[in-house]
Scaffold this active site. Structure first.
Site, PDB file in Angstrom:
ATOM      1  CE  LYS A  13      62.657  62.446   8.232  1.00  0.00           C
ATOM      2  NZ  LYS A  13      61.708  62.363   7.098  1.00  0.00           N
ATOM      3  NE  ARG A  88      66.410  63.374   3.126  1.00  0.00           N
ATOM      4  CZ  ARG A  88      65.725  64.277   3.836  1.00  0.00           C
ATOM      5  NH1 ARG A  88      66.248  64.787   4.925  1.00  0.00           N
ATOM      6  NH2 ARG A  88      64.533  64.630   3.453  1.00  0.00           N
ATOM      7  NE  ARG A 127      55.994  68.906   4.760  1.00  0.00           N
ATOM      8  CZ  ARG A 127      57.057  68.126   4.848  1.00  0.00           C
ATOM      9  NH1 ARG A 127      57.215  67.357   5.893  1.00  0.00           N
ATOM     10  NH2 ARG A 127      57.939  68.086   3.874  1.00  0.00           N
ATOM     11  NE  ARG A 160      59.887  71.575   2.792  1.00  0.00           N
ATOM     12  CZ  ARG A 160      60.490  70.503   3.275  1.00  0.00           C
ATOM     13  NH1 ARG A 160      60.398  70.219   4.555  1.00  0.00           N
ATOM     14  NH2 ARG A 160      61.176  69.710   2.485  1.00  0.00           N
ATOM     15  NE  ARG A 171      61.069  66.608  -0.357  1.00  0.00           N
ATOM     16  CZ  ARG A 171      60.048  66.990   0.405  1.00  0.00           C
ATOM     17  NH1 ARG A 171      58.975  67.496  -0.145  1.00  0.00           N
ATOM     18  NH2 ARG A 171      60.119  66.882   1.696  1.00  0.00           N
TER      19      ARG A 171
HETATM   20  P1  AMP Z   1      63.522  67.836   4.632  1.00  0.00           P
HETATM   21  O1  AMP Z   1      63.132  69.141   5.247  1.00  0.00           O
HETATM   22  O2  AMP Z   1      64.149  66.891   5.624  1.00  0.00           O
HETATM   23  O3  AMP Z   1      62.405  67.196   3.856  1.00  0.00           O
HETATM   24  O4  AMP Z   1      64.678  68.160   3.564  1.00  0.00           O
HETATM   25  C1  AMP Z   1      64.436  69.024   2.496  1.00  0.00           C
HETATM   26  C2  AMP Z   1      65.535  68.872   1.460  1.00  0.00           C
HETATM   27  O5  AMP Z   1      66.791  69.237   2.052  1.00  0.00           O
HETATM   28  C3  AMP Z   1      65.740  67.480   0.933  1.00  0.00           C
HETATM   29  O6  AMP Z   1      64.833  67.143  -0.124  1.00  0.00           O
HETATM   30  C4  AMP Z   1      67.181  67.566   0.440  1.00  0.00           C
HETATM   31  O7  AMP Z   1      67.271  68.292  -0.764  1.00  0.00           O
HETATM   32  C5  AMP Z   1      67.836  68.415   1.530  1.00  0.00           C
HETATM   33  N1  AMP Z   1      68.333  67.560   2.628  1.00  0.00           N
HETATM   34  C6  AMP Z   1      67.879  67.495   3.904  1.00  0.00           C
HETATM   35  N2  AMP Z   1      68.572  66.608   4.627  1.00  0.00           N
HETATM   36  C7  AMP Z   1      69.496  66.060   3.789  1.00  0.00           C
HETATM   37  C8  AMP Z   1      70.485  65.066   3.935  1.00  0.00           C
HETATM   38  N3  AMP Z   1      70.687  64.404   5.088  1.00  0.00           N
HETATM   39  N4  AMP Z   1      71.242  64.791   2.850  1.00  0.00           N
HETATM   40  C9  AMP Z   1      71.088  65.424   1.681  1.00  0.00           C
HETATM   41  N5  AMP Z   1      70.145  66.367   1.470  1.00  0.00           N
HETATM   42  C10 AMP Z   1      69.345  66.687   2.510  1.00  0.00           C
END
Ligand code: AMP
Length: 218
Positions: A13, A88, A127, A160, A171
């Site tokens: 994404k 999400r 990554r 990360r 996740r």
């Molecule tokens: P990402 O960078 O999109 O993989 O997000 C990293 C982390 O941020 C996720 O594992 C969640 O802990 C938090 N996070 C990101 N987007 C959301 C969302 N829409 N709802 C809840 N937690 C989120």
């Protein structure tokens, strides 16, 4: 255009959002990046988010929805936005629909990038992210031109902490339980387009752009 990129962690994404948001003139809004910025600034929201993120869990809906609705009200979103990582959960999707409806707007299209679980785990473990502008790289598929440095801004690349194998598995589990129901939600709304996510970065980008352009005509 109000477009959502839907897909598991590691589906591409972020990579695709960088590729297509510029070409289409849409603001790229990545909820994970916003939470990481909040953490970096040491804000109260950042502290709350950190405690969930490091466990691979979702930040509570109320906090997340408030942050995103604030962000999409900014002037750079007036011409349209590309949401990456939000919504999400069903609650988040419904809150977004309601907030847009109050403004006489709606989601135009949901692009679901489909990738096998095996491939997702492989990608997450390779990554690297730019500490400065958040652009993602992959040491196998998409390495930076200069090792350890971002091609766009020269920033330092890092892994990360939540990409460690254990947290990445958590996740993905959370994704299957809490985010997958959105596929049905947006299919029923007639907004979902499925995109094959293992065609190479440019191939996927072209399919996404074609779907968005078809959506504009429709
Ligand atoms: P990402 O960078 O999109 O993989 O997000 C990293 C982390 O941020 C996720 O594992 C969640 O802990 C938090 N996070 C990101 N987007 C959301 C969302 N829409 N709802 C809840 N937690 C989120």
């Amino acid at each position: 255009m109000h477009v959502i990129l839907l897909g598991a962690p590691g589906a591409g994404k972020g990579t695709q959002a960088v590729q297509i948001s510029g070409r289409l003139g849409l603001a790229h809004i990545a909820s994970g990046d916003l939470f990481r910025q909040e953490q970096g600034s040491g804000s109260e929201l950042g502290k709350i988010a950190k405690s969930y993120m490091e466990k691979g869990l979702l930040v509570p809906d109320e906090v997340t929805v408030r942050m995103i609705l604030g962000r999409i009200a900014a002037p750079d979103c007036a011409k349209g936005f590309l949401l990456d990582g939000f919504p999400r959960t069903l609650e988040q999707a419904k809150a977004l629909d309601q907030a847009l409806a109050e403004e006489g707007k709606s989601i135009s299209l949901v692009l679901y990038i489909k990738v096998s679980t095996e491939e997702l785990l492989r990608r997450l473990s390779g990554r690297w992210i730019c500490r400065n502008c958040q652009v993602p790289y992959n040491i196998v598929e998409l390495p930076p031109k200069v090792p350890g440095k971002c091609d766009y801004c020269g920033g330092e690349l890092y892994q990360r902490p939540d990409d460690s194998e254990e947290t990445a598995r958590k996740r993905l589990e959370v994704y299957f339980a809490q985010t997958m129901p959105l596929i049905e939600y947006y299919t029923e709304a007639g907004k979902l387009v499925e995109i094959e996510g293992e065609k190479g970065i440019e191939g996927v980008a072209q399919d996404l752009i074609a779907a968005i352009e078809a959506g504009i005509v429709r």
